[in-house]
Write an enzyme that holds these catalytic residues in place. Structure first.
Site, short mmCIF file in Angstrom:
data_model
loop_
_atom_site.label_atom_id
_atom_site.label_comp_id
_atom_site.label_asym_id
_atom_site.label_seq_id
_atom_site.Cartn_x
_atom_site.Cartn_y
_atom_site.Cartn_z
N GLY A 145 0.81 -1.22 0.00
CA GLY A 145 0.00 0.00 0.00
C GLY A 145 0.84 1.26 0.00
O GLY A 145 0.36 2.34 0.37
N LEU A 146 2.11 1.15 -0.43
CA LEU A 146 2.98 2.33 -0.46
C LEU A 146 3.20 2.80 -1.90
O LEU A 146 4.14 3.54 -2.18
CB LEU A 146 4.31 2.03 0.24
CG LEU A 146 4.16 1.67 1.72
CD1 LEU A 146 5.51 1.30 2.34
CD2 LEU A 146 3.54 2.83 2.52
N SER A 147 2.35 2.34 -2.79
CA SER A 147 2.36 2.79 -4.19
C SER A 147 3.59 2.41 -4.97
O SER A 147 4.15 3.22 -5.71
CB SER A 147 2.19 4.32 -4.26
OG SER A 147 0.93 4.67 -3.87
N SER A 148 4.03 1.16 -4.80
CA SER A 148 5.17 0.73 -5.61
C SER A 148 4.78 0.74 -7.10
O SER A 148 5.61 1.07 -7.95
CB SER A 148 5.64 -0.66 -5.19
OG SER A 148 4.57 -1.56 -5.24
N SER A 149 3.51 0.45 -7.41
CA SER A 149 3.16 0.43 -8.84
C SER A 149 3.14 1.84 -9.42
O SER A 149 3.63 2.06 -10.53
CB SER A 149 1.84 -0.30 -9.08
OG SER A 149 0.86 0.15 -8.20
N GLU A 157 -2.69 2.58 -15.25
CA GLU A 157 -3.25 1.77 -14.18
C GLU A 157 -4.73 1.45 -14.42
O GLU A 157 -5.18 0.32 -14.27
CB GLU A 157 -3.08 2.51 -12.86
CG GLU A 157 -3.23 1.61 -11.68
CD GLU A 157 -2.37 2.05 -10.51
OE1 GLU A 157 -1.17 2.32 -10.72
OE2 GLU A 157 -2.90 2.12 -9.41
N ASP A 213 -1.83 8.45 -6.09
CA ASP A 213 -0.50 7.85 -5.97
C ASP A 213 0.48 8.43 -7.00
O ASP A 213 1.61 8.77 -6.67
CB ASP A 213 -0.59 6.33 -6.15
CG ASP A 213 -1.64 5.72 -5.23
OD1 ASP A 213 -2.02 6.38 -4.25
OD2 ASP A 213 -2.11 4.60 -5.51
C1 GLA Z 1 -5.20 3.70 -3.38
C2 GLA Z 1 -5.54 4.30 -4.72
C3 GLA Z 1 -5.65 5.81 -4.64
C4 GLA Z 1 -6.57 6.24 -3.49
C5 GLA Z 1 -6.20 5.51 -2.22
C6 GLA Z 1 -7.18 5.77 -1.10
O1 GLA Z 1 -3.92 4.08 -2.99
O2 GLA Z 1 -4.54 3.97 -5.67
O3 GLA Z 1 -6.08 6.33 -5.87
O4 GLA Z 1 -7.90 6.07 -3.84
O5 GLA Z 1 -6.14 4.11 -2.42
O6 GLA Z 1 -7.10 7.09 -0.69
#
Ligand code: GLA
Length: 433
Positions: free
Chosen positions: A149-153, A190, A202
């Site tokens: 959940g740290l946006s690696s993608s 994405e 993200d």
């Molecule tokens: C994920 C999604 C984001 C956002 C968050 C929740 O990270 O990629 O676009 O919606 O969840 O805030």
């Protein structure tokens, strides 16, 4: 048990790793190495696809990509985390999506950027991109924990985006407006090519956050504003707790939340729920005590009264109060630190995500409760939820003790061992070498 901390690569180290992996795999030197950070969101969760506000910061943990364009339309991707070479034809992805694997992200950004340029009347730039980057060789090194959940993608998408921008000589990364096009390309990659209906937070964080700042992101207008977030000056640290439970945004839960919000917006007569939040939030509005009689504020109740479905009511209650909480925290950041208010806002954000939006999980709740008991200035889940990470603001001298308290609580509950990142806001996506 000792808490385990995940350290970030220094840019030089990340670049060296990506370059060496590239040289070993492709028996040639890359043209350059680009870096893009992961993110945590301080507040404003599940607000982006509702046209609300969010407040992310860039992590020191980043993805590094070494790149070289190919003359044919193949994408060849090697990664430290997936050591098998992935091969995909760009023309194939163009016809068959959504797809899985790293090629969908990388190819999605190339195709996405061409589309975004065309949508913005930049036909010449789109053609230049396609001529200069028919295909691509990529080596990836990453210190962003995967599926946490740290946006690696998004970090991968943004690293590719700044890289191909430079390889094709487009110069988009040099301006804020250009960067927003790169954000849009990552988002399209994405949404369309990977098939995850995410909202843009993200990619915006990875591409637009600045060092030592949080980014006020208005997802209705995509206007941004950086606020200094000087935690060391306050004696504070931001501790990220990775619960080591996985989350998958392409599964149905995230999309279901989004669909419920869109249905509710239709009933309430707006395009996005964010339109229902007043520009100025009254300081007397209760946004933090979820159990009090005056929660939520009247302007929220007036909307909820128009909805019949109980699930819609609780989802909308979260979205409207969360946008307002984010707005209030932004105001507080301007006015100077008020740690007690920060704490209340962060805690209420988590409680609302847990009760009303129902995207938390046991591990996140235990992590948050343990951090609060250990004396944190606020603790909450961050990102999409259903696992992943929580964040907590703690006195710098309490980082280890707070992490230990979480480890102990996890062990008592019989959960996997959690991991930790101690972070400060780091620089945006760009070239390393
Ligand atoms: C994920 C999604 C984001 C956002 C968050 C929740 O990270 O990629 O676009 O919606 O969840 O805030």
């Amino acid at each position: 048990m000792e808490p385990k901390f995940i350290s970030a690569y220094q840019p030089k180290e990340g670049a060296r790793r990506a370059r060496e992996l590239f040289e070993k795999t492709f028996s040639a030197a890359p043209v350059g190495v680009w870096r893009a950070p992961g993110r945590v969101n301080v507040i404003g969760e599940h607000t982006d696809y509702n046209g609300g506000k969010a407040l992310p910061l860039a992590l020191p943990h980043a993805i590094y990509v070494a790149l070289r364009a190919r003359e044919d339309d193949q994408l060849k991707i090697i990664s430290e985390d997936f050591p098998e070479l992935s091969v995909l034809e760009l023309s194939d992805l163009e016809k068959n999506y959504p797809a899985s694997g790293p090629g969908a992200f990388v190819g999605g950004v190339i195709l996405g950027l061409a589309q975004v340029l065309r949508d913005n009347d930049q036909e010449e730039a789109a053609q230049k991109l396609q001529e200069k980057i028919p295909g691509l060789e990529v080596a990836v090194a990453s210190s962003v924990p995967l599926s946490a959940g740290l946006s690696s993608s998004a970090a991968l998408e943004c690293a590719i985006a700044v890289g191909i921008d430079e390889l094709a000589g487009l110069g988009l990364a040099g301006s804020n407006e250009g960067r927003k096009l790169l954000v849009a390309a990552g988002k399209l990659a994405e949404n369309r090519y990977v098939g995850a209906p995410t909202g843009g937070l993200d990619q915006s964080a990875s591409m637009l956050c600045e060092k030592d700042c949080v980014l006020e992101l208005d997802c209705a207008t995509w206007q941004t504003r950086s606020h200094p977030f000087d935690l060391p000056a306050l004696g504070l640290s931001l501790l990220v707790i990775d619960t080591c439970t996985s989350h998958d945004l392409a599964d149905g839960q995230y999309g279901a939340r989004r669909a419920t919000c869109e249905d509710a917006a239709r009933i309430l007569g707006v395009k996005e729920l964010g339109e229902l939040v007043p520009q100025t939030i009254s300081p007397t509005d209760n946004l933090t005590d979820l159990d009090a009689d005056d929660y939520p504020p009247t302007w929220v109740r007036q909307q909820l009264d128009k909805l019949e479905d109980a699930e819609q009511v609780s989802r909308v209650r979260h979205v409207l109060t969360e946008i307002a909480r984010c707005q209030r925290l932004c105001e507080l950041l301007e006015a100077g630190a008020d740690l007690d208010e920060w704490r209340k806002l962060l805690d209420a954000s988590h409680d609302s995500l847990q009760r009303d939006y129902e995207v938390s999980c046991e591990e996140l709740d235990v992590a948050v409760a343990a951090a609060r008991t250990a004396g944190a200035y606020g603790a909450r889940m961050t990102g999409g939820g259903f696992g992943g990470c929580a964040i907590t603001l703690v006195s710098t001298d309490q980082v280890e003790a707070t992490a230990s308290a979480v480890v102990e609580a996890f062990s008592k509950a019989g959960f996997n061992q959690p991991r930790f990142l101690s972070v400060s806001p780091s620089p945006t996506a760009g070239k390393v070498e």
